[in-house]
Design an enzyme around this catalytic site. Structure first.
Site, PDB file in Angstrom:
ATOM      1  N   GLY A  30       0.775  -1.240   0.000  1.00 40.43           N
ATOM      2  CA  GLY A  30       0.000   0.000   0.000  1.00 40.43           C
ATOM      3  C   GLY A  30       0.804   1.287   0.000  1.00 40.43           C
ATOM      4  O   GLY A  30       0.265   2.353   0.293  1.00 40.43           O
ATOM      5  N   SER A  31       2.085   1.206  -0.379  1.00 38.64           N
ATOM      6  CA  SER A  31       2.873   2.449  -0.361  1.00 38.64           C
ATOM      7  C   SER A  31       2.384   3.440  -1.423  1.00 38.64           C
ATOM      8  O   SER A  31       2.374   4.650  -1.186  1.00 38.64           O
ATOM      9  CB  SER A  31       4.371   2.151  -0.528  1.00 38.64           C
ATOM     10  OG  SER A  31       4.643   1.676  -1.820  1.00 38.64           O
ATOM     11  N   ASN A  32       1.965   2.945  -2.569  1.00 36.36           N
ATOM     12  CA  ASN A  32       1.435   3.863  -3.593  1.00 36.36           C
ATOM     13  C   ASN A  32       0.118   4.475  -3.148  1.00 36.36           C
ATOM     14  O   ASN A  32      -0.119   5.668  -3.356  1.00 36.36           O
ATOM     15  CB  ASN A  32       1.266   3.139  -4.935  1.00 36.36           C
ATOM     16  CG  ASN A  32       2.575   3.023  -5.676  1.00 36.36           C
ATOM     17  OD1 ASN A  32       3.045   3.973  -6.284  1.00 36.36           O
ATOM     18  ND2 ASN A  32       3.193   1.841  -5.598  1.00 36.36           N
ATOM     19  N   MET A 100      -3.965  -7.339  -6.997  1.00 38.36           N
ATOM     20  CA  MET A 100      -3.482  -8.577  -7.619  1.00 38.36           C
ATOM     21  C   MET A 100      -4.617  -9.412  -8.229  1.00 38.36           C
ATOM     22  O   MET A 100      -4.759 -10.591  -7.937  1.00 38.36           O
ATOM     23  CB  MET A 100      -2.728  -9.415  -6.581  1.00 38.36           C
ATOM     24  CG  MET A 100      -1.552  -8.695  -5.963  1.00 38.36           C
ATOM     25  SD  MET A 100      -0.273  -8.316  -7.170  1.00 38.36           S
ATOM     26  CE  MET A 100       0.426  -9.938  -7.365  1.00 38.36           C
ATOM     27  N   ARG A 101      -5.416  -8.769  -9.042  1.00 35.88           N
ATOM     28  CA  ARG A 101      -6.507  -9.476  -9.719  1.00 35.88           C
ATOM     29  C   ARG A 101      -6.538  -9.062 -11.172  1.00 35.88           C
ATOM     30  O   ARG A 101      -6.274  -7.900 -11.488  1.00 35.88           O
ATOM     31  CB  ARG A 101      -7.861  -9.100  -9.115  1.00 35.88           C
ATOM     32  CG  ARG A 101      -8.001  -9.442  -7.688  1.00 35.88           C
ATOM     33  CD  ARG A 101      -8.390 -10.897  -7.509  1.00 35.88           C
ATOM     34  NE  ARG A 101      -8.584 -11.188  -6.110  1.00 35.88           N
ATOM     35  CZ  ARG A 101      -9.001 -12.361  -5.656  1.00 35.88           C
ATOM     36  NH1 ARG A 101      -9.234 -13.349  -6.478  1.00 35.88           N
ATOM     37  NH2 ARG A 101      -9.156 -12.550  -4.368  1.00 35.88           N
ATOM     38  N   ILE A 103      -8.723  -7.987 -14.190  1.00 33.38           N
ATOM     39  CA  ILE A 103     -10.048  -7.357 -14.273  1.00 33.38           C
ATOM     40  C   ILE A 103     -10.829  -8.026 -15.411  1.00 33.38           C
ATOM     41  O   ILE A 103     -10.382  -8.008 -16.560  1.00 33.38           O
ATOM     42  CB  ILE A 103      -9.910  -5.827 -14.535  1.00 33.38           C
ATOM     43  CG1 ILE A 103      -8.892  -5.179 -13.579  1.00 33.38           C
ATOM     44  CG2 ILE A 103     -11.263  -5.129 -14.449  1.00 33.38           C
ATOM     45  CD1 ILE A 103      -9.230  -5.245 -12.108  1.00 33.38           C
ATOM     46  N   HIS A 119       2.629  -0.223 -13.263  1.00 27.83           N
ATOM     47  CA  HIS A 119       3.375  -1.485 -13.363  1.00 27.83           C
ATOM     48  C   HIS A 119       4.876  -1.171 -13.261  1.00 27.83           C
ATOM     49  O   HIS A 119       5.354  -0.235 -13.912  1.00 27.83           O
ATOM     50  CB  HIS A 119       3.055  -2.168 -14.697  1.00 27.83           C
ATOM     51  CG  HIS A 119       3.705  -3.499 -14.820  1.00 27.83           C
ATOM     52  ND1 HIS A 119       3.228  -4.627 -14.186  1.00 27.83           N
ATOM     53  CD2 HIS A 119       4.839  -3.882 -15.464  1.00 27.83           C
ATOM     54  CE1 HIS A 119       4.029  -5.651 -14.439  1.00 27.83           C
ATOM     55  NE2 HIS A 119       5.011  -5.215 -15.219  1.00 27.83           N
TER      56      HIS A 119
HETATM   57  C1  GRF Z   1       4.005  -1.533  -7.220  1.00 28.38           C
HETATM   58  O1  GRF Z   1       5.330  -1.853  -7.555  1.00 28.38           O
HETATM   59  C2  GRF Z   1       3.144  -1.447  -8.448  1.00 28.38           C
HETATM   60  O2  GRF Z   1       3.848  -1.035  -9.573  1.00 28.38           O
HETATM   61  C3  GRF Z   1       2.688  -2.879  -8.642  1.00 28.38           C
HETATM   62  O3  GRF Z   1       2.485  -3.353  -7.341  1.00 28.38           O
HETATM   63  C4  GRF Z   1       3.345  -2.659  -6.450  1.00 28.38           C
HETATM   64  C5  GRF Z   1       2.490  -2.145  -5.325  1.00 28.38           C
HETATM   65  O4  GRF Z   1       3.264  -1.620  -4.288  1.00 28.38           O
HETATM   66  N1  GRF Z   1       1.512  -2.940  -9.476  1.00 28.38           N
HETATM   67  P1  GRF Z   1       2.565  -0.939  -3.052  1.00 28.38           P
HETATM   68  O5  GRF Z   1       1.561  -1.964  -2.496  1.00 28.38           O
HETATM   69  O6  GRF Z   1       1.877   0.299  -3.531  1.00 28.38           O
HETATM   70  O7  GRF Z   1       3.656  -0.653  -2.066  1.00 28.38           O
END
Ligand code: GRF
Length: 211
Positions: A30-32, A100-101, A103, A119
């Site tokens: 969930g860092s993003n 992680m699904r 769509i 990605h």
């Molecule tokens: C990221 O590297 C994103 O590019 C990929 O999954 C990862 C998610 O990282 N789709 P986080 O959960 O946001 O830390």
């Protein structure tokens, strides 16, 4: 799919009149998501983060709680619940951040181009899982990140943004991972902001800014 798009400014509650809204879907760390929520709170991302939506117990949930963002856990089958949640929240943009699904096609058809994904490689190289490791193990000298609209394939939708990074010889996998995540955190919120506030065109696979 052709046409000029600009997300509708549909979220008009009294506090945040005319501010567009997003939801973030995650399955992991969930860092993003956290960066998006923080940039929304600071006002740099001009959008209301309406909810974190997850399909499983994961680290993102704790981050959302700390930031005061509502958490919605999708019940099975996740895609049925997804449609109900979207009908209720009506976000301007659906942001995947480590969701992680795959769509399903009927959802893509209904929402395109309102679902975006990030990605951690320069697509079309290294789609799918563990992209950073795939690129590292392959020995490429340049890798990066891709932000794209979601279509029915795995990491195949029209590309909105890419940023490259040169892999230095002394970097181990962990170093590359942290550089890639830094690139993601610097760029995802900006691209989302642009999608919400600037017109763009999608012609076949080509995404361009402006009318
Ligand atoms: C990221 O590297 C994103 O590019 C990929 O999954 C990862 C998610 O990282 N789709 P986080 O959960 O946001 O830390």
């Amino acid at each position: 799919m052709h046409g000029v798009f600009r997300s509708e400014l549909s979220s008009m509650n009294s506090e945040q009149f005319n501010k567009p809204s997003i939801v973030v879907l995650a399955s992991g760390n969930g860092s993003n998501f956290q960066v998006l929520a923080e940039k929304s709170l600071s006002g740099e991302l001009i959008a209301d983060v309406k909810a974190l939506i997850v399909d499983r117990a994961c680290g993102a949930i704790e981050r959302a709680k700390k930031l005061g963002v509502e958490v919605i856990i999708l019940s099975k089958p996740w895609y049925e619940d997804f449609e109900k949640v979207m009908a209720n929240l009506k976000p301007d943009l659906i942001v995947l951040a480590g969701f992680m699904r795959i769509i399903p096609e009927h959802i893509v058809a209904k929402y395109f181009p309102k679902i975006v994904n990030i990605h951690p490689s320069l697509l079309p190289a290294f789609p799918g899982k563990d992209a950073i490791k795939q690129a590292y193990d392959y020995g490429v000298k340049v890798t990066g990140i891709t932000i794209h609209f979601v279509d029915a394939g795995i990491d195949t939708g029209p590309i909105i943004f890419q940023k490259a990074i040169e892999i230095e010889e002394n970097w181990d996998l962990e170093t590359l991972e942290s550089k890639i995540h830094k690139l993601e955190h610097e760029n995802y919120w900006r691209v989302i902001n642009n999608l919400l506030h600037k017109p763009y065109k999608i012609e076949g696979r080509k995404v361009t800014w402006g009318v």
